[in-house]
Write a protein that holds these residues in place. Structure first.
Motif, PDB file in Angstrom:
ATOM      1  N   GLY A 143       0.777  -1.229   0.000  1.00 25.10           N
ATOM      2  CA  GLY A 143       0.000   0.000   0.000  1.00 25.10           C
ATOM      3  C   GLY A 143       0.809   1.278   0.000  1.00 25.10           C
ATOM      4  N   GLY A 144       2.042   1.234  -0.421  1.00 20.39           N
ATOM      5  CA  GLY A 144       2.850   2.438  -0.529  1.00 20.39           C
ATOM      6  C   GLY A 144       3.520   2.898   0.755  1.00 20.39           C
ATOM      7  N   GLY A 145       3.187   2.294   1.875  1.00 19.71           N
ATOM      8  CA  GLY A 145       3.799   2.696   3.139  1.00 19.71           C
ATOM      9  C   GLY A 145       4.908   1.747   3.552  1.00 19.71           C
ATOM     10  N   LYS A 146       5.721   2.213   4.466  1.00 12.86           N
ATOM     11  CA  LYS A 146       6.809   1.399   5.027  1.00 12.86           C
ATOM     12  C   LYS A 146       7.613   0.700   3.934  1.00 12.86           C
ATOM     13  N   ARG A 147       8.238   1.488   3.082  1.00 19.52           N
ATOM     14  CA  ARG A 147       9.049   0.950   2.003  1.00 19.52           C
ATOM     15  C   ARG A 147      10.414   0.507   2.523  1.00 19.52           C
TER      16      ARG A 147
END
Length: 182
Positions: free
Chosen positions: A15-19
């Motif tokens: 979902g685009g977070g915590k890459r």
């Protein structure tokens, strides 16, 4: 004595977070002094060798290093090659006859007991089913995890409160066993 482990990172690269790029995860593991490092997929699976024999200490050190590097917390579980193979070998469902997306293992940071899941009415979720292992839960979801009503029920706070848990599909379970043996 050197042992082979798998690190299972929870909740990254979705979902685009915590890459957490896998190349940087390999660097972090190298900086921690581990060897034989390989990553699998982008969802936070790494295999490495270490002289350390405490899975919890390895997980804590990795969590701290990832937090320092990326600026956000990442829950990690570390399991040795023997445990991973035992989980795969103890599967109560016919894994060889199922598609990888139909069978999942949720790994927990500590042992869980059936009381934690009391109140669930398993028959109301059929044909979906689950079985408990010592520090894991096996989930059979014939239509996949994304459509599983049982998976949603199993992750309600009353069932997982206070636990660190991360789920892998059977393809990943099998690949991690293969990588840790290799």
């Amino acid at each position: 004595m050197t042992t082979t482990y798998a690190a299972l990172l929870r909740g990254i690269n979705v979902g685009g977070g915590k890459r957490v790029p896998m190349a940087e995860l390999r660097t972090v593991l190298t900086e921690l002094g581990h060897t034989g490092i390989a990553t699998y997929l982008q969802s936070g699976n790494a295999v490495f060798r270490s002289d350390e024999d405490d899975e919890d200490a390895l997980a804590a050190a990795l969590e701290q290093a990832l937090h320092q590097r990326f600026g956000f917390p990442v829950d990690c579980l570390v399991r040795d090659v023997g445990y991973l193979a035992a989980v795969a070998g103890a599967c109560p469902f016919p894994a060889a006859q199922l598609a990888g997306k139909q069978l999942h293992v949720t790994y927990f940071d500590r042992a869980v007991d059936a009381e934690r899941f009391a109140g669930l009415e398993p028959e109301s979720f059929l044909p979906e089913e689950f079985r408990l292992g010592d520090r894991c839960l096996y989930l059979y979801a014939p239509d996949g995890l994304g459509r599983s009503k049982l998976a949603v029920a199993l992750t309600r706070p009353r069932h997982v409160k206070g636990l660190t848990a991360t789920t892998r599909n059977w393809n990943t379970v099998a690949k991690l066993v293969e990588l840790t043996r290799g």
